[in-house]
Design a protein around this motif. Structure first.
Motif, PDB file in Angstrom:
ATOM      1  N   ILE B 287       0.840  -1.211   0.000  1.00 30.17           N
ATOM      2  CA  ILE B 287       0.000   0.000   0.000  1.00 30.17           C
ATOM      3  C   ILE B 287       0.871   1.257   0.000  1.00 30.17           C
ATOM      4  CG2 ILE B 287      -1.606   1.356   1.432  1.00 30.17           C
ATOM      5  CD1 ILE B 287      -2.888  -1.350   2.241  1.00 30.17           C
ATOM      6  N   THR B 290       2.312   1.664  -3.463  1.00 29.92           N
ATOM      7  CA  THR B 290       1.261   2.095  -4.385  1.00 29.92           C
ATOM      8  C   THR B 290       0.980   3.587  -4.193  1.00 29.92           C
ATOM      9  OG1 THR B 290       0.295  -0.077  -4.082  1.00 29.92           O
ATOM     10  CG2 THR B 290      -1.063   1.532  -5.195  1.00 29.92           C
ATOM     11  N   SER B 291       0.869   4.019  -2.949  1.00 29.25           N
ATOM     12  CA  SER B 291       0.556   5.430  -2.680  1.00 29.25           C
ATOM     13  C   SER B 291       1.668   6.333  -3.212  1.00 29.25           C
ATOM     14  CB  SER B 291       0.394   5.673  -1.173  1.00 29.25           C
ATOM     15  OG  SER B 291      -0.497   4.743  -0.654  1.00 29.25           O
ATOM     16  N   TYR B 295       1.105   8.992  -6.134  1.00 26.92           N
ATOM     17  CA  TYR B 295       1.412  10.398  -5.866  1.00 26.92           C
ATOM     18  C   TYR B 295       2.337  10.942  -6.964  1.00 26.92           C
ATOM     19  CZ  TYR B 295       3.391  14.502  -3.606  1.00 26.92           C
ATOM     20  OH  TYR B 295       3.822  15.771  -3.337  1.00 26.92           O
TER      21      TYR B 295
END
Lengths: 476, 306
Positions: B287, B290-291, B295
């Protein structure tokens, strides 16, 4: 009135049918009983399925069907463990490695059989007929107790597979004798005098470069002297290293005692035995350096004619003498595996037992249990076991079969198996078996691939075993 | 007395136009909850317990955050993360370079291009474990193609999987072989979308090849490259099949990735609670990655809009 007559007639027919059914054997009451059994996918279990389909008739008149779920050996434990822990209750019987006994008995999956044995003289006769080694290692939990959970589906041990065209070649024999002042073993009795040191001599002697003389011809590729299991998967290196530790007079942690593993598994004798195991790998095919030289890899290398002799399980010997699968089918023979020579000149051949018992699961109803036990009795009966040894590529742990004067001649590997069985020992049966094995395999693999020494590996194993066994309350 | 609602009446109520939408997606939602959401929540709960799934009737024992604390302080876990990081960095870098070069090649027209493109795309359509088996045979030191090829030059057996470094390279090579076509596909989509007139204009301005690439081509493929980086990093972070089949995590534990270790904790050691906690740590890592990349993509997009 007409209706009344019809009712009386119908009642009479029904009563007649019921009474008739009570006094005659009634095929209509025979039930379908399906026994699903998880088993490794290899010749001994394939034979069992075929023979069952061909010959088995239930004594109860029920229509009993044995459905074996053939699972490849490398993923067998995970598949069985996943099935049991998921609670799917798929299997009525399971072919299980003896070391899983503690884990799955304590987990509530395997059925204790004592009350059925006590009530059934035929089962008592089966137990009495089993070789003591198998009672200890494959049937009971705790180890060497009289709490019975399983029967031997197929007992196994490690033997030597060797090339007769090389070992019995006059030129090679003369050259070996000249170099090592010992006979190159050709006949069975000569192999009985081979220890691990001479195994190393054989390895050195037959390791040849492509184009060198080999037997009556020339090596068409690089050729290697010896191989035994040294793989990271499952228990591959452990089986061979334990064997060499026991042969040398060392030991592994004793599950019947509360003493720690430190000082036992990493003793000086064990370190020396493991160093010898590692040293002998230099005469093996290069796959030995990867830590992936498992029982199937050495079987394949032998069958492809790349190695002169291997030590492997009898259970994988069948394809070796099958001309469709093996290039050396017509020039292979089998003998007892080497051991360590003691000071009195005799050889210690203690070895790690193989093969598997089969067990019943706890969720079966009485009918299934009795049908399954009848299947056990059928499988372990003398005629079926004899056929299994003679035609099915298997071996027997039943004394009535094993002690038959003709046993040694029933298959090319039967004699070596029979001579070996008295030497068999086993590793731990406790529920912590798999963590102990996995950690040990990792450390052995590091030693095999040259990352750590034998001593470092065994010290690490000892520390982990002490920690794990202490947490489990098995040692003080 | 009101008449009871008939079956037909209930069916009519159920199939009313305003309920058709929810009704149609209900099976998918139910499946998602049963096979995905429920196990996710269940395993999250288990991650706070000491529990062995093999033991019938032995209830889980509450451990609070101890499983997480143990894992974060366990050298073995950090070692496996390190192995994973090395494979991720190596494999994704190779995939990006090879995929990009392949895309440049296939952006041009040449004879048999379509057929060659199909051939190049084939590896990513194979099953992961099949690729593991394929490369295991490929690397096998006695019969394998690569060792035999090397031996013809050196005269000595070439054993690829014998050391930690070589075994890691072998895994990186196998994974990159499989997934470089995926990167190529994404980059190729960007390359073919570049308007031709921009190149024609650049040619008139006598822009060098490097300048053409930097000012025309790269802006078109930048976001797609980032997307490839994102996908491949996340996927490679979870890599299991190839190392498990190819090296079993060896030599020793040098190529044991965090997913292979997780499998061992769950199905060899059967520490179900600990394995659940480790699963959540891995999920958290994914996660975070992925973030970060999302971004990055968003910032790039807003830059290009400005």
């Amino acid at each position: 009135m007409k209706g009344l007559k019809f009712s009386i007639a119908a009642a009479a027919i029904t009563a007649g049918a019921v009474l008739g059914g009570a006094f005659t054997a009634a095929p209509a009451s025979a039930k379908d009983v399906i026994i699903n059994m998880a088993a490794p996918d290899w010749q001994p279990t394939r034979f069992m399925q075929e023979e069952f389909n061909r010959t088995y008739k239930s004594k109860t008149g029920n229509n009993v069907k044995l459905v074996i779920d053939f699972i490849p050996w490398p993923s067998f434990y995970q598949r069985v463990a996943a099935s049991l822990s998921s609670g799917e209750k798929k299997y009525q019987m399971i072919v299980t490695d003896s070391q899983w006994m503690g884990d799955f008995v304590e987990g509530g999956h395997y059925l204790k059989l004592n009350k059925y044995i006590d009530a059934d003289p035929e089962l008592q006769a089966v137990i009495a007929d089993m070789h003591q080694v198998l009672k200890d290692t494959s049937s009971s939990y705790p180890y060497k107790s009289t709490n019975y959970y399983g029967f031997p589906q197929f007992p196994d041990n490690m033997v030597t597979f060797y090339r007769t065209d090389l070992f019995c070649n006059a030129k090679e024999r003369a050259a070996f004798k000249a170099k090592y002042k010992k006979a190159l073993p050709c006949y069975y009795h000569e192999w009985q005098d081979v220890d691990w040191n001479q195994w190393g001599n054989i390895g050195e002697f037959f390791t040849r470069k492509k184009g060198s003389a080999l037997g009556d011809g020339k090596a068409d590729d690089d050729f290697y002297g010896i191989a035994y299991q040294a793989g990271k998967g499952y228990d591959f290196s452990t089986s061979q290293i334990h064997t060499m530790i026991w042969d040398a007079g060392g030991d592994i942690w004793d599950e019947t005692d509360t003493k720690p593993a430190s000082g036992v598994i990493n003793s000086a004798v064990n370190v020396k035995a493991m160093e010898q195991f590692l040293d002998l790998l230099k005469w093996s095919p290069p796959v030995a350096k990867t830590g992936q030289m498992d029982i199937f890899v050495i079987q394949d290398l032998y069958m492809q004619g790349k190695v002169a002799a291997i030590v492997d399980w009898v259970g994988v010997a069948g394809p070796v003498i099958d001309p469709k699968a093996s290039k050396v089918a017509d020039k292979s023979a089998f003998a007892q595996a080497p051991g360590t020579r003691k000071s009195d000149g005799t050889i210690n051949r203690s070895s790690n037992i193989g093969g598997q018992p089969f067990v019943l699961t706890t969720w079966n109803n009485d009918e299934v249990i009795h049908e399954a036990l009848d299947v056990v009795k059928w499988w372990l009966s003398k005629p079926v076991q004899t056929k299994f040894v003679r035609e099915g590529g298997g071996q027997s742990g039943m004394l009535s079969v094993l002690n038959d004067p003709g046993y040694a001649t029933w298959s090319p590997f039967a004699r070596a198996f029979a001579d070996n069985i008295q030497w068999q020992k086993d590793m731990w049966h406790i529920p912590e078996f798999f963590p102990l094995l996995t950690q040990q395999q990792e450390q052995f693999d590091k030693a095999i691939t040259g990352q750590i020494s034998a001593k470092q590996a065994l010290d690490s194993v000892a520390a982990y075993q002490d920690k794990t066994l202490k947490e489990a309350g098995r040692i003080k | 007395m009101p008449a009871p609602r008939s079956a037909r009446g209930f069916l009519g109520w159920l199939l009313a136009p305003e309920r058709r939408g929810p009704l149609l997606i209900a099976p998918a939602i139910a499946t998602l909850v049963i096979v995905n959401i429920f196990p996710l929540l269940w395993s999250y709960g288990l991650s706070f317990f000491s529990y062995n799934a093999k033991k019938i009737g032995v209830p889980p024992r509450w451990r609070g955050l101890d499983n997480y604390v143990d894992l974060f302080t366990d050298e073995d876990v950090w070692g496996r993360f390190q192995n994973t990081a090395v494979i991720v960095i190596g494999s994704v870098a190779v995939q990006l370079v090879v995929g990009f070069l392949l895309a440049l090649l296939f952006a041009r027209e040449f004879p048999l291009r379509r057929y060659l493109l199909m051939l190049v795309l084939a590896p990513m359509m194979l099953s992961l474990s099949a690729v593991g088996v394929f490369f295991k045979l490929f690397y096998e030191p006695t019969f394998g193609f690569i060792p035999r090829l090397v031996q013809t030059f050196t005269g000595e057996p070439f054993v690829i999987l014998s050391t930690p470094v070589k075994a890691t390279i072998a895994i990186v090579f196998a994974d990159a072989w499989m997934w470089s076509p995926f990167v190529m596909l994404l980059v190729l989509a960007g390359l073919v979308s570049v308007p031709k007139y921009l190149y024609e204009a650049a040619e008139i301005d006598r822009a060098s090849a490097w300048r053409r690439f930097r000012t025309i081509t790269f802006p078109y493929i930048r976001s797609l490259l980032l997307l490839a980086l994102l996908f491949r990093t996340i996927e490679t972070f979870k890599i299991f099949d190839v190392p498990y089949v190819l090296t079993e995590g060896g030599p020793g534990t040098s190529t044991e990735t965090i997913s292979v270790y997780l499998f061992r904790v769950a199905f060899n050691y059967f520490q179900t609670g600990r394995a659940s906690a480790l699963g959540y740590i891995v999920l958290f890592g994914v996660i975070v990655l992925t973030s970060l990349y999302l971004y990055a993509i968003q910032s790039r997009s807003s830059e290009s809009i400005e």
